[in-house]
Design a protein around this motif. Sequence first.
Motif, PDB file in Angstrom:
ATOM      1  N   PHE A  77       2.241   5.441  -2.117  1.00  0.00           N
ATOM      2  CA  PHE A  77       2.753   4.487  -1.421  1.00  0.00           C
ATOM      3  C   PHE A  77       3.234   4.468   0.078  1.00  0.00           C
ATOM      4  CE2 PHE A  77       4.736   2.802  -5.124  1.00  0.00           C
ATOM      5  CZ  PHE A  77       4.480   0.505  -5.372  1.00  0.00           C
ATOM      6  N   VAL A  78       3.290   6.511   0.810  1.00  0.00           N
ATOM      7  CA  VAL A  78       2.455   6.129   1.821  1.00  0.00           C
ATOM      8  C   VAL A  78       1.652   6.626   2.459  1.00  0.00           C
ATOM      9  CG1 VAL A  78       3.967   8.492   3.317  1.00  0.00           C
ATOM     10  CG2 VAL A  78       5.061   7.299   1.551  1.00  0.00           C
ATOM     11  N   ALA A 112      -2.411  -5.878  -2.185  1.00  0.00           N
ATOM     12  CA  ALA A 112      -2.602  -4.303  -2.061  1.00  0.00           C
ATOM     13  C   ALA A 112      -0.864  -3.757  -2.594  1.00  0.00           C
ATOM     14  CB  ALA A 112      -2.623  -4.354  -0.274  1.00  0.00           C
ATOM     15  N   ILE A 113       0.362  -4.536  -2.946  1.00  0.00           N
ATOM     16  CA  ILE A 113       1.486  -3.548  -3.247  1.00  0.00           C
ATOM     17  C   ILE A 113       0.465  -4.075  -5.168  1.00  0.00           C
ATOM     18  CG2 ILE A 113       3.310  -5.074  -4.380  1.00  0.00           C
ATOM     19  CD1 ILE A 113       3.556  -4.551  -1.772  1.00  0.00           C
ATOM     20  N   LEU A 137       7.355  -7.107   6.090  1.00  0.00           N
ATOM     21  CA  LEU A 137       6.399  -5.987   4.953  1.00  0.00           C
ATOM     22  C   LEU A 137       5.316  -6.803   6.627  1.00  0.00           C
ATOM     23  CD1 LEU A 137       6.080  -6.841   1.816  1.00  0.00           C
ATOM     24  CD2 LEU A 137       6.919  -5.001   3.474  1.00  0.00           C
ATOM     25  N   THR A 138       4.006  -6.178   6.960  1.00  0.00           N
ATOM     26  CA  THR A 138       2.878  -6.506   7.685  1.00  0.00           C
ATOM     27  C   THR A 138       2.205  -7.633   7.568  1.00  0.00           C
ATOM     28  OG1 THR A 138       1.486  -4.472   7.046  1.00  0.00           O
ATOM     29  CG2 THR A 138       3.397  -3.931   9.364  1.00  0.00           C
ATOM     30  N   ALA A 168       8.274   2.331   3.967  1.00  0.00           N
ATOM     31  CA  ALA A 168       7.211   2.489   2.136  1.00  0.00           C
ATOM     32  C   ALA A 168       8.571   2.674   1.956  1.00  0.00           C
ATOM     33  CB  ALA A 168       5.897   3.137   2.591  1.00  0.00           C
ATOM     34  N   MET A 205      -0.700   0.540   5.034  1.00  0.00           N
ATOM     35  CA  MET A 205       0.014  -0.422   4.849  1.00  0.00           C
ATOM     36  C   MET A 205       1.352  -0.915   5.076  1.00  0.00           C
ATOM     37  SD  MET A 205       0.519  -1.308   0.392  1.00  0.00           S
ATOM     38  CE  MET A 205       2.168  -1.185  -0.439  1.00  0.00           C
ATOM     39  N   VAL A 207       2.468   3.967 -10.357  1.00  0.00           N
ATOM     40  CA  VAL A 207       2.109   4.063 -11.942  1.00  0.00           C
ATOM     41  C   VAL A 207       1.163   5.153 -12.583  1.00  0.00           C
ATOM     42  CG1 VAL A 207       2.462   2.634 -13.239  1.00  0.00           C
ATOM     43  CG2 VAL A 207       3.493   2.073 -11.538  1.00  0.00           C
ATOM     44  N   ARG A 215      -1.295  -0.495  -4.754  1.00  0.00           N
ATOM     45  CA  ARG A 215      -0.624   0.761  -5.022  1.00  0.00           C
ATOM     46  C   ARG A 215       0.269   0.567  -5.533  1.00  0.00           C
ATOM     47  NH1 ARG A 215      -0.634   3.996   0.301  1.00  0.00           N
ATOM     48  NH2 ARG A 215      -2.201   1.915   1.098  1.00  0.00           N
ATOM     49  N   SER A 216       1.059  -0.214  -6.236  1.00  0.00           N
ATOM     50  CA  SER A 216       1.821   0.418  -7.837  1.00  0.00           C
ATOM     51  C   SER A 216       0.966   0.990  -8.422  1.00  0.00           C
ATOM     52  CB  SER A 216       2.256  -1.036  -7.950  1.00  0.00           C
ATOM     53  OG  SER A 216       3.618  -1.578  -6.459  1.00  0.00           O
ATOM     54  N   SER A 229      -0.786  -7.493   6.924  1.00  0.00           N
ATOM     55  CA  SER A 229      -2.036  -6.957   6.135  1.00  0.00           C
ATOM     56  C   SER A 229      -1.538  -6.265   4.565  1.00  0.00           C
ATOM     57  CB  SER A 229      -2.844  -5.782   6.490  1.00  0.00           C
ATOM     58  OG  SER A 229      -1.421  -4.175   6.768  1.00  0.00           O
ATOM     59  N   THR A 230      -0.400  -6.754   4.621  1.00  0.00           N
ATOM     60  CA  THR A 230       0.442  -6.454   3.419  1.00  0.00           C
ATOM     61  C   THR A 230      -0.094  -7.684   2.333  1.00  0.00           C
ATOM     62  OG1 THR A 230       2.357  -5.273   4.340  1.00  0.00           O
ATOM     63  CG2 THR A 230       2.058  -5.177   1.952  1.00  0.00           C
TER      64      THR A 230
END
Lengths: 101, 553
Positions: free
Chosen positions: A69-70, A12-13, A4-5, B8, B1, A21, A16-17, A7-8
């Motif tokens: 996610f993309v 953020a995760i 992961l970069t 991803a 991200m 969802v 995003r999730s 910035s992750t």
Amino acid sequence: MATLTASTSRSAIVLRSAAAVLGGYVFCWGFIALAVAGLYALGMAFHDAEHLGAILAFLLYLTAFCWAFVTPSLRRAWLALAGGGAAMAAAASWLQHLILA
Amino acid sequence: MFQTFRQAMTWLHTWFGLLLGFVLVVVFFFGSLSVFDREIDRWAIPESRFAPQPMPSFDRVLRPVFESMQPSRESVDLMRDRVNGPMPEHFDVVRQWSAYTTHRDPVLGLFAGYEVPNAKDPEEAVWGERTIDPRDGRVLSDDHFKIGSQFFYPLHYSLTLEWREIGYWIVGFSALMMLVALVSGVVIHRKLFRELFTFRPDKHQRSVLDLHNMTGVVALPFHFFFAFTGLVIFAGIYFPLTETQLKPLHDRHERIEAAETGLPHDRAGVAAPLASVDAMVAEAQRRWHARGMAGDVGFLSVQHVGDANAYVSVYRAGTDRIALTGEGIHFKASTGELLREDPPATTVDSVNEFLTGLHLQHFRHWLLRWFYVLGGLTGCVCITTGFVFFVEKRKRQHARQDSRGARLVDAMAVTTVTGMLLATLGILIANRLLPETSPDGWPGRGDLERYVFWGTWALAMTHAFWRGAPVARGERNPAWREQVLAVGALAVLAALLNWATTGDHLIRTIRAGYWPVAGVDLSLLAGAAIAFLVARRLARRTPPRARTEPAHV
């Protein structure tokens, strides 16, 4: 595997999730609602509209989930999924109102 | 991200796959067992070991049993706080009687729904259930727990967590994640065709990944289809639109439908007798025959029992096609006059019936049934090797960093994989060892069997975590091998106990061609053989030297 970069961050995760969802769920809710009300208004049998909406919605959920996610912008993900879903649901309610009126 | 699309997808595959994999492996395994749920019922209830029976005479066999039924205590208790005032002692207004059988059922399940006076939601009913021997109408004890169809099967789709349907939601979300894992898995690998033929044994981590990819790709259409159709089957639970946002539209549709079909939605409030249902069934079969269809009755129901609006519905058992059809024919209950024949399915309906029918397999095709089992078990292998790869890839690094992640995941993997097998064998063994009726003051026999199942699983979990220390040092958890050995031993024990308690050993059941029980016993023994082979291999593949070897990949 997943490098992961920097910035992750954890938040953020989580965001995003949640977009994938919950946003995906709202989007599919709106889609089925509009499909049922719209196809029924166009003359399709009620249960047919319901089944067709659901069959397509799960494929759509899968696509929306991966897309969330993309896509680079988290804001756009939330806006498109939750906003789009709410708009379709509102349109469905309006159609229902017209049919019942 | 993520910097790239593949990154991803890899992240999604790894983390959502891992988290929901623990649920998915349970869903896949009990789904595989559910393919033969009726056969497992026969193994678990020896007094039901006779040939499948057709729907018996309603007038002579079913009616007296229905008339003696009352709602179950559990159903009445569940309803208690949804009523204004006290519950009656006796329920007199029968909303529906129904009987359901398949081409694999020797015993017949009867269901009765009753109206509840002063219910807050008048649509709600209380339910009673009976299982009878259709040859003479003898009622089987409620305490005889149908382990296959009433436990393994619900575990498959709801984890038996009934509270607010939470189990359905967990399984549904896992099914969606299965689809995500398949899509992301394909994106990660790209060389899809090559994976089909790639398996390099004895290369440790690489072999595990090969097996993961191979099982994933070989059964890709199967896995995708089952996760997808599973979602479609319960779409009404996951998106309850017609009960909420679109309820007004749904209610309008129901009123129009009732008027069009001529099948009354409500009672008339006028008492009326019930004509011969056998005559109506004969008429339904004559009509199916005229259309060139097999005439076995699968589902029979009487709606609004005892009322002038009562009607009888006769549905065909769909053993001769994949789609879940019924070709229902409906009669006025008081006269036997034909009310309606269901019209041919529309295109959307046909697609929906095909999708759900292919998942639920009411058709008669034993080879295809075994392919379903194979597909499901392939899914289990795919998910399990995913766990193993996750741990193998990280455990040495985690050992250096003094992180407990790999140890935790590994112990959870042992719990869900071999622990689940032990729990399954535990309930089968308990079924053969528990007394016919529980002593006074004890829980019922079926409840005890379930407690053994969950108890065994909890023990396996304790064992997996307790033995997990080597993983934190970058070595293998000995619980894997120990539990695999236990699986082999318990599987043999279960087959032996079936022989000891019923006398139905394999030579007898195979000679008699009684495949429901012979099949379960043979599967137990085949499972045991595989378990012993795996245990041997696990012992061979941890020589002391190998433990300090660095990772190859």
